[in-house]
Write a protein that holds these residues in place. Structure first.
Motif, short mmCIF file in Angstrom:
data_model
loop_
_atom_site.label_atom_id
_atom_site.label_comp_id
_atom_site.label_asym_id
_atom_site.label_seq_id
_atom_site.Cartn_x
_atom_site.Cartn_y
_atom_site.Cartn_z
N GLN A 2 2.09 -10.72 1.02
CA GLN A 2 0.80 -10.81 1.56
C GLN A 2 -0.25 -10.88 0.40
OE1 GLN A 2 1.78 -6.75 3.48
NE2 GLN A 2 1.68 -8.00 5.32
N SER B 14 -10.12 -0.46 5.14
CA SER B 14 -8.89 -0.51 4.77
C SER B 14 -7.83 -0.16 6.07
CB SER B 14 -8.48 0.73 3.75
OG SER B 14 -8.67 1.95 4.23
N HIS C 128 -9.14 -3.45 2.11
CA HIS C 128 -8.12 -2.96 1.25
C HIS C 128 -6.93 -2.64 2.26
CE1 HIS C 128 -5.99 -0.23 -1.67
NE2 HIS C 128 -5.62 0.39 -0.68
N HIS C 129 -5.65 -3.27 2.15
CA HIS C 129 -4.61 -3.23 2.58
C HIS C 129 -3.82 -2.26 1.81
CE1 HIS C 129 -0.47 -4.91 4.31
NE2 HIS C 129 -1.01 -4.39 4.97
N LEU D 54 -4.17 -12.01 0.90
CA LEU D 54 -5.32 -11.34 0.47
C LEU D 54 -6.33 -12.06 -0.65
CD1 LEU D 54 -3.64 -7.69 0.08
CD2 LEU D 54 -5.69 -8.22 1.84
N PHE E 78 -1.98 -4.88 9.11
CA PHE E 78 -2.39 -6.34 8.40
C PHE E 78 -3.20 -7.19 9.19
CE2 PHE E 78 -2.50 -10.13 5.99
CZ PHE E 78 -2.84 -9.89 4.71
N SER F 61 0.99 -2.45 1.01
CA SER F 61 1.05 -4.02 1.06
C SER F 61 2.52 -4.54 0.75
CB SER F 61 -0.07 -4.72 0.36
OG SER F 61 -0.17 -6.02 0.72
N LYS F 62 2.71 -5.75 1.00
CA LYS F 62 3.94 -6.31 0.55
C LYS F 62 3.70 -7.64 -0.25
CE LYS F 62 6.36 -3.84 3.51
NZ LYS F 62 7.25 -2.79 3.11
N TYR G 99 0.63 -0.38 -3.33
CA TYR G 99 2.08 -0.62 -2.94
C TYR G 99 2.46 0.74 -2.77
CZ TYR G 99 1.84 -5.62 -4.36
OH TYR G 99 1.48 -6.96 -4.20
N LEU H 121 -5.61 -3.97 -2.89
CA LEU H 121 -4.10 -3.31 -2.16
C LEU H 121 -3.48 -2.05 -2.83
CD1 LEU H 121 -1.63 -4.26 -4.09
CD2 LEU H 121 -2.31 -6.41 -3.18
#
Length: 289
Positions: A221, A193, A213-214, A225, A197, A217-218, A235, A233
């Motif tokens: 993106q 993770s 795993h981001h 992914l 990015f 995230s936005k 948020y 992800l």
């Protein structure tokens, strides 16, 4: 799945978990970490398989911070002994390229020193002990030093805990982390993770198998992914009441897993469960199986 939950900083009897590990950790520090590779019951179950078999998984954020200073061997061992399925840590490179577990690049907050991990050789880092954190007087001092990434993986393997690895700093840290994960046969088990990015892209370039795993995230993106595959992800919603309706369903529709931070109360965990999230990072909450 209904689970009884406790917060470990509110239940004195759970302190016994830490006390019961003191002797073992003393031996660990004296002789080095036990050999875990190839041990029956070692961490070999894939992350995706565990999600299917066990339902929502709990991730101990920087270990069990309520019983030991974050990102130390005692914090990792306490998390494992309490039964959390995954243990999160942060990995950085020292000045001489050693992979170490430290959330901050600065050593000020945890160790009281005005210098950086990235500008300090491992020989000096391994001599430092925290000035901040729970359980400072309980644990053998020598167990509270900054652990190497390899020592962290030893704990995960010994207790069949998923290594949930956040890479930090220069993107150059990603390849050696993945090299060590693959060397131990943990590519299907571990999670890589990052908030950054470019680290996520580098991880997928280096390894097509590991779950990525981001963090924070936005929406823009999500498609990338999804194209990378085997991804999740989070948020950055500090208030769960502000999570938009249908957000989790939209993420899942792309084949991407999702979590939010952090499940630090039974009420928050209940809300996350109702939202249909896949895993829960927590600083203090433990399910009583």
């Amino acid at each position: 799945m209904d689970r009884q939950l406790v917060n470990v900083n509110r239940r004195d009897f759970l302190w016994g978990v830490s006390l019961s590990a003191v002797a073992a950790l003393g031996a660990w520090s004296a002789k080095g970490a036990p050999e875990a590779k190839g041990v029956p019951g070692g961490a070999r179950r894939a992350w995706g398989e565990r999600l299917k078999e066990e339902g929502m998984l709990f991730i101990a954020h920087r270990g069990c911070q309520s019983l030991a200073p974050e990102n130390t061997i005692p914090s990792f061992v306490c998390a494992a002994r309490l039964g959390l399925q995954a243990i999160e840590t942060d990995v950085r490179l020292s000045k001489d390229g050693v992979m170490v577990c430290s959330h901050d690049d600065s050593l000020k907050r945890m160790f009281g020193l005005k210098q950086k991990v990235s500008e300090t050789a491992y020989a000096e880092l391994k001599s430092l002990v925290p000035v901040k954190g729970n359980g400072l007087t309980v644990w053998p001092k020598e167990t509270l030093r900054i652990p190497t990434f390899s020592e962290y993986l030893d704990v995960c393997e010994k207790y069949d805990a998923v290594p949930f690895i956040e890479t930090k700093g220069d993107v150059a840290v990603v390849k050696p982390v993945l090299d060590e994960v693959r060397r131990r046969g943990l590519a299907r088990v571990a999670v890589l993770s990052s908030v950054q990015f470019d680290h996520i892209r580098e991880a997928r370039r280096c390894d097509k198998e590991i779950f990525i795993h981001h963090i924070f995230s936005k929406p823009e993106q999500l498609d990338e992914l999804a194209a990378m595959g085997n991804a999740g992800l989070s948020y950055n919603y500090k208030d769960l009441a502000t999570v938009p309706d249908g957000l989790v369903e939209r993420v899942h529709a792309k084949g991407v897993k999702m979590c939010l931070r952090a499940g630090d109360t039974p009420e928050a965990v209940a809300k996350m469960t109702a939202l249909g999230l896949d895993y829960i990072p927590t600083n203090v909450t433990v399910p009583l199986w």
